[in-house]
Design an enzyme around this catalytic site. Structure first.
Site, PDB file in Angstrom:
ATOM      1  N   HIS A  65       1.006  -1.259   0.171  1.00  0.00           N
ATOM      2  CA  HIS A  65       0.370  -0.009  -0.037  1.00  0.00           C
ATOM      3  C   HIS A  65       0.987   1.376   0.157  1.00  0.00           C
ATOM      4  CE1 HIS A  65      -2.723   2.561   2.486  1.00  0.00           C
ATOM      5  NE2 HIS A  65      -3.524   2.813   0.741  1.00  0.00           N
ATOM      6  N   CYS A  94      -0.553   0.556  10.315  1.00  0.00           N
ATOM      7  CA  CYS A  94      -0.681   1.619   9.396  1.00  0.00           C
ATOM      8  C   CYS A  94      -2.047   1.708   8.949  1.00  0.00           C
ATOM      9  CB  CYS A  94      -0.019   1.384   8.255  1.00  0.00           C
ATOM     10  SG  CYS A  94       1.826   1.960   8.606  1.00  0.00           S
ATOM     11  N   HIS A  95      -2.521   0.439   8.010  1.00  0.00           N
ATOM     12  CA  HIS A  95      -3.766   0.872   6.923  1.00  0.00           C
ATOM     13  C   HIS A  95      -4.960  -0.476   7.209  1.00  0.00           C
ATOM     14  CE1 HIS A  95      -1.041   4.063   5.668  1.00  0.00           C
ATOM     15  NE2 HIS A  95      -2.659   4.539   6.221  1.00  0.00           N
ATOM     16  N   GLY A  96      -3.986  -1.407   7.926  1.00  0.00           N
ATOM     17  CA  GLY A  96      -4.577  -2.815   8.397  1.00  0.00           C
ATOM     18  C   GLY A  96      -4.915  -3.397   7.308  1.00  0.00           C
ATOM     19  N   PRO A 110      -6.954  -1.725   2.117  1.00  0.00           N
ATOM     20  CA  PRO A 110      -5.813  -1.202   1.326  1.00  0.00           C
ATOM     21  C   PRO A 110      -4.773  -1.553   0.115  1.00  0.00           C
ATOM     22  CG  PRO A 110      -6.569  -0.321   3.605  1.00  0.00           C
ATOM     23  CD  PRO A 110      -6.402  -1.514   3.368  1.00  0.00           C
TER      24      PRO A 110
END
Ligand code: FES
Length: 137
Positions: A65, A94-96, A110
């Protein structure tokens, strides 16, 4: 263990037979690119385990990502990975984004692609050379 290649972390993971079984039998419907069709690995890296030898995983440890370093969460009951029936793998905090133990990315996260597999070869049973393959050695 983690080594460095071209300034990037490379994970070398010893996968037990049980980890191999879990990865090979994981529900491919939950993965975005289970057959590694996006070229994130050398041509000789094939199959669900994305490795030369089933028991040794070699992956670049950078989330596809935005480049965070995912966490190693190999246990099927790992906490904090945000999903049920976790097969063991890597979780990017960080964003899963989620990846299985072969670095295959889950759907609906993501990260757009599987983790990258660098070129590598076995010099001996004990020594892996990262950055070279059989053809370039
Ligand atoms: S950098 Fe890994 S999910 Fe965003």
């Amino acid at each position: 263990m983690t080594v460095e290649w071209r300034g990037k972390p490379v994970w070398i993971v010893n996968r037990t037979p049980e980890m191999v079984e879990r990865t090979e039998s994981f529900d491919v419907e939950r993965l975005a690119d289970p057959n590694s069709e996006v070229p994130q690995q050398p041509a000789y890296i094939e199959g669900p385990l994305r490795s030369i030898r089933p028991e040794i995983g070699v992956l670049i440890g950078i989330c596809t990502h935005l480049g965070c370093s995912p966490l190693f969460k190999p246990e099927p009951d790992a906490e904090g990975v945000g999903t049920d029936n976790w097969p063991g793998g890597y979780f990017c905090p960080c964003h899963g984004s989620r990846f299985d133990l072969a670095g295959r990315v889950f759907r609906n996260v993501p990260a757009p692609t599987n983790l990258e597999v660098p070129p590598y070869r076995f010099e001996t049973d004990e020594i892996i050379v990262v950055g070279e393959d059989e053809e370039t050695a």
